[in-house]
Structures are given as C-alpha cells and as structure tokens.
Design a protein around this motif. Structure first.
Motif, PDB file in Angstrom:
ATOM      1  N   PHE A 157       0.848  -1.281  -0.067  1.00  0.00           N
ATOM      2  CA  PHE A 157       0.126  -0.088   0.049  1.00  0.00           C
ATOM      3  C   PHE A 157       0.955   1.187   0.022  1.00  0.00           C
ATOM      4  O   PHE A 157       1.893   1.406   0.704  1.00  0.00           O
ATOM      5  N   ASN A 158       0.461   2.077  -0.961  1.00  0.00           N
ATOM      6  CA  ASN A 158       1.172   3.567  -0.877  1.00  0.00           C
ATOM      7  C   ASN A 158       0.203   4.511  -0.252  1.00  0.00           C
ATOM      8  O   ASN A 158      -1.006   4.626  -0.663  1.00  0.00           O
ATOM      9  N   PHE A 159       0.365   4.977   1.007  1.00  0.00           N
ATOM     10  CA  PHE A 159      -0.749   5.890   1.597  1.00  0.00           C
ATOM     11  C   PHE A 159      -0.302   7.380   1.721  1.00  0.00           C
ATOM     12  O   PHE A 159      -1.017   8.170   2.230  1.00  0.00           O
ATOM     13  N   THR A 160       0.585   7.867   0.748  1.00  0.00           N
ATOM     14  CA  THR A 160       0.881   9.154   0.720  1.00  0.00           C
ATOM     15  C   THR A 160      -0.169  10.002  -0.171  1.00  0.00           C
ATOM     16  O   THR A 160      -0.589   9.480  -1.077  1.00  0.00           O
ATOM     17  N   LYS A 161      -0.542  11.179   0.071  1.00  0.00           N
ATOM     18  CA  LYS A 161      -1.499  11.874  -0.304  1.00  0.00           C
ATOM     19  C   LYS A 161      -1.170  12.264  -1.977  1.00  0.00           C
ATOM     20  O   LYS A 161      -1.809  12.447  -2.915  1.00  0.00           O
ATOM     21  N   ALA A 162       0.184  12.556  -2.131  1.00  0.00           N
ATOM     22  CA  ALA A 162       0.648  12.978  -3.603  1.00  0.00           C
ATOM     23  C   ALA A 162       0.815  11.539  -4.132  1.00  0.00           C
ATOM     24  O   ALA A 162       1.282  10.657  -3.739  1.00  0.00           O
ATOM     25  N   PRO A 163       0.038  11.638  -5.350  1.00  0.00           N
ATOM     26  CA  PRO A 163      -0.022  10.334  -6.386  1.00  0.00           C
ATOM     27  C   PRO A 163       1.595   9.891  -6.409  1.00  0.00           C
ATOM     28  O   PRO A 163       2.344  10.864  -6.955  1.00  0.00           O
ATOM     29  N   MET A 164       1.711   8.570  -6.769  1.00  0.00           N
ATOM     30  CA  MET A 164       3.017   8.009  -6.923  1.00  0.00           C
ATOM     31  C   MET A 164       3.146   8.383  -8.618  1.00  0.00           C
ATOM     32  O   MET A 164       2.098   8.008  -9.520  1.00  0.00           O
ATOM     33  N   LYS A 165       4.327   8.639  -8.993  1.00  0.00           N
ATOM     34  CA  LYS A 165       4.497   8.531 -10.534  1.00  0.00           C
ATOM     35  C   LYS A 165       4.554   7.143 -10.931  1.00  0.00           C
ATOM     36  O   LYS A 165       4.973   6.451 -10.161  1.00  0.00           O
ATOM     37  N   GLU A 166       4.027   7.071 -12.139  1.00  0.00           N
ATOM     38  CA  GLU A 166       4.015   5.446 -12.765  1.00  0.00           C
ATOM     39  C   GLU A 166       5.654   4.990 -12.555  1.00  0.00           C
ATOM     40  O   GLU A 166       5.675   3.529 -12.452  1.00  0.00           O
ATOM     41  N   ALA A 167       6.631   5.600 -12.688  1.00  0.00           N
ATOM     42  CA  ALA A 167       7.920   5.057 -12.707  1.00  0.00           C
ATOM     43  C   ALA A 167       8.206   4.750 -11.260  1.00  0.00           C
ATOM     44  O   ALA A 167       8.915   3.678 -11.020  1.00  0.00           O
ATOM     45  N   GLU A 168       7.826   5.520 -10.025  1.00  0.00           N
ATOM     46  CA  GLU A 168       8.037   5.028  -8.854  1.00  0.00           C
ATOM     47  C   GLU A 168       7.243   3.640  -8.615  1.00  0.00           C
ATOM     48  O   GLU A 168       7.838   2.919  -7.719  1.00  0.00           O
ATOM     49  N   ALA A 169       6.143   3.555  -9.072  1.00  0.00           N
ATOM     50  CA  ALA A 169       5.211   2.359  -8.797  1.00  0.00           C
ATOM     51  C   ALA A 169       6.084   1.260  -9.497  1.00  0.00           C
ATOM     52  O   ALA A 169       6.212   0.020  -8.659  1.00  0.00           O
ATOM     53  N   LYS A 170       6.276   1.357 -10.681  1.00  0.00           N
ATOM     54  CA  LYS A 170       7.121   0.144 -11.267  1.00  0.00           C
ATOM     55  C   LYS A 170       8.329  -0.290 -10.799  1.00  0.00           C
ATOM     56  O   LYS A 170       8.869  -1.174 -10.347  1.00  0.00           O
ATOM     57  N   ALA A 171       9.181   1.072 -10.157  1.00  0.00           N
ATOM     58  CA  ALA A 171      10.323   0.811  -9.380  1.00  0.00           C
ATOM     59  C   ALA A 171      10.275  -0.190  -8.235  1.00  0.00           C
ATOM     60  O   ALA A 171      10.910  -1.140  -7.830  1.00  0.00           O
ATOM     61  N   THR A 172       9.030   0.232  -7.572  1.00  0.00           N
ATOM     62  CA  THR A 172       8.682  -0.392  -6.192  1.00  0.00           C
ATOM     63  C   THR A 172       8.429  -1.783  -6.206  1.00  0.00           C
ATOM     64  O   THR A 172       8.817  -2.654  -5.581  1.00  0.00           O
ATOM     65  N   LEU A 173       7.439  -1.938  -7.331  1.00  0.00           N
ATOM     66  CA  LEU A 173       7.074  -3.460  -7.837  1.00  0.00           C
ATOM     67  C   LEU A 173       8.484  -4.169  -8.220  1.00  0.00           C
ATOM     68  O   LEU A 173       8.366  -5.376  -7.736  1.00  0.00           O
ATOM     69  N   TYR A 174       9.119  -3.822  -9.017  1.00  0.00           N
ATOM     70  CA  TYR A 174      10.440  -4.405  -9.251  1.00  0.00           C
ATOM     71  C   TYR A 174      11.312  -4.720  -8.499  1.00  0.00           C
ATOM     72  O   TYR A 174      11.682  -5.909  -8.243  1.00  0.00           O
ATOM     73  N   ILE A 175      11.357  -3.921  -7.450  1.00  0.00           N
ATOM     74  CA  ILE A 175      12.349  -4.484  -6.308  1.00  0.00           C
ATOM     75  C   ILE A 175      11.805  -5.415  -5.379  1.00  0.00           C
ATOM     76  O   ILE A 175      12.502  -6.240  -4.705  1.00  0.00           O
ATOM     77  N   LEU A 176      10.682  -5.159  -4.963  1.00  0.00           N
ATOM     78  CA  LEU A 176       9.837  -6.126  -4.345  1.00  0.00           C
ATOM     79  C   LEU A 176       9.753  -7.672  -4.812  1.00  0.00           C
ATOM     80  O   LEU A 176      10.173  -8.393  -4.281  1.00  0.00           O
TER      81      LEU A 176
END
Length: 245
Positions: A166-185
């Motif tokens: 889950f990402n709970f920050t109010k500022a939306p994640m950039k798509e690149a951030e989301a993809k990097a997060t998923l890749y690392i996990l």
C-alpha cells in the motif's frame, strides 16, 4: 566556562535507502536526488509515520480472509471514526493527533476504492507481513528496504504466489515510482526467497490516488533501478550536508 552542547548527527556509512526513497530517486530531478541522498546518509533522529495506524488496521483486517469484503469496509469505517474521535483528545500540532487523522483519511480513501478492489484479491489467502520490517535487498552495493505489507498465498494457503503493497501518501505516485517499487519487491522475493512470481500477483495500491499497479517484466524498469543504484553508490562518499555550489 561556557558549556556547549555537541550534537552528534548519525551518519550512515554504506549506501542505504528505504523502498520509497529509491523508487522516488529513479525519476527524480538532480536537486531532488541530492535531497534524497542527504536524508538517507544523515537521517534525523525522528521519522514521522502518519499512516502506520491505517497500514496496520488494513493488514490485520484483510488477513482475516473473510468471503464478504463488505465486512472489511464496514470495519474500516468504524476504525476511521474511532481514530477521528481519539484525535480530538490531542493538540492538533502533536503527532498523536496527526497520526490518527492521517490514518483515518487513509482508511476512508481505501474504502472509496471498494469497487476497484472487487475481485482483485478474491483468489488469495492474505497474511500480514508487517513483522518483517528488516526485509532488505542489495542492488549494486546499495541496501534497499523491501517489505511488502501483505503476502498473497495460493493453493489453499500452501505457497506464496505474490505480495501486496500500500502507498498511503496523498501525493500520487509517479508511474515510474510504482514500477520501481514493484520491481524491487518482486526481485526480493525471487532472489531472497527463491520464489517465481507472476507479475499479476505482485500488486501495489496507491490509496489516495485510487490506482492499482501490477508488476511487469521490463528491461527499462530494471535498468533504471540498476543505474540509480550505481549512481548512488558512486556518489555516496561525497554526499555532504554542506550546500553545493
């Protein structure tokens, strides 16, 4: 004699970033990268965690594995109301207030995603992973936090097939951030746990933005993370709190 208090600031010797920091670094501007590195190498003594209550409540609720998801959302509504009421007992400038108000807003935001989440988690058994906060992965000499919030199991609960973050920050994640997060996990579970995970079972929910991301095999995402880590490793020793000219 004048007594002077000497304040010693913690210095992280070897490159080490949180999952959120490395994901942001991948697509950050030069100045933003500099700030991320400074905060990583010279962390303050206090780190606010304004959404940790909501994260724990959601993970505990979903881990009950009930067939009727409406029960979850009713529970989240009650918990949000409880947190808002508890917050009133604390000064608005204090973390005891902010933690509760922010977490309540996080729970409300997740409830608004109920239609989007319908069917997404039906085929899994969910187990909270919040006790494994020290999960980490090393990429190009950079240690990265790699804790998923919930582990997803298939085959009647016999084997882990994926994860949920889950990402709970109010500022939306950039798509690149989301993809990097998923890749690392995903890389963490494949390299450290020996799992072979399908991208469709590796899920990130950007709560306030109301978006659901799933991992994809992408050489571009992999390369962007590796290049970011190589850059961090190269710059780490020269990172200073002194302003750059």
């Amino acid at each position: 004699m004048i007594n002077e208090e000497l304040k010693v600031r913690k210095i992280v010797k070897d490159p080490q970033l949180s999952l959120k920091q490395i994901a942001a670094y991948v697509s950050a501007t030069v100045s933003a990268k500099e700030q991320i590195l400074k905060k990583s190498k010279y962390p303050g003594g206090y780190i606010p965690r304004f959404y940790e209550m909501s994260r724990r409540i959601v993970c505990d609720a979903f881990s009950a594995n009930l067939d009727d998801y409406s029960i979850y959302y009713d529970q989240l509504e009650r918990e949000a109301a409880r947190l808002k009421k508890e917050a009133l007992a604390h000064p608005v400038e204090k973390d005891e207030y902010k933690n509760r108000v922010c977490s309540a807003s996080g729970l409300d935001a997740l409830r608004r995603m109920s239609m989007q989440l319908e069917g997404v988690l039906d085929n899994y058994i969910l187990n909270s992973n919040l006790t494994n906060r020290k999960n980490a992965l090393s990429i190009e000499g950079v240690r990265i936090g790699a804790m998923a919030d919930i582990l997803l199991y298939g085959n009647g609960g016999a084997s882990q097939v994926g994860f949920l973050k889950f990402n709970f920050t109010k500022a939306p994640m950039k798509e690149a951030e989301a993809k990097a997060t998923l890749y690392i996990l995903r890389t963490f579970f494949e390299e450290k746990k020996g799992l072979e995970l399908n991208g469709s079972d590796c899920i990130l929910i950007d709560v306030f933005a109301g978006r659901i991301y799933k991992a994809v095999h992408s050489a571009h995402v992999k390369d962007s993370v590796i290049m970011a880590c190589q850059e961090i490793k190269r710059k780490w020793d020269s990172v200073s709190l002194e302003p750059t000219e």
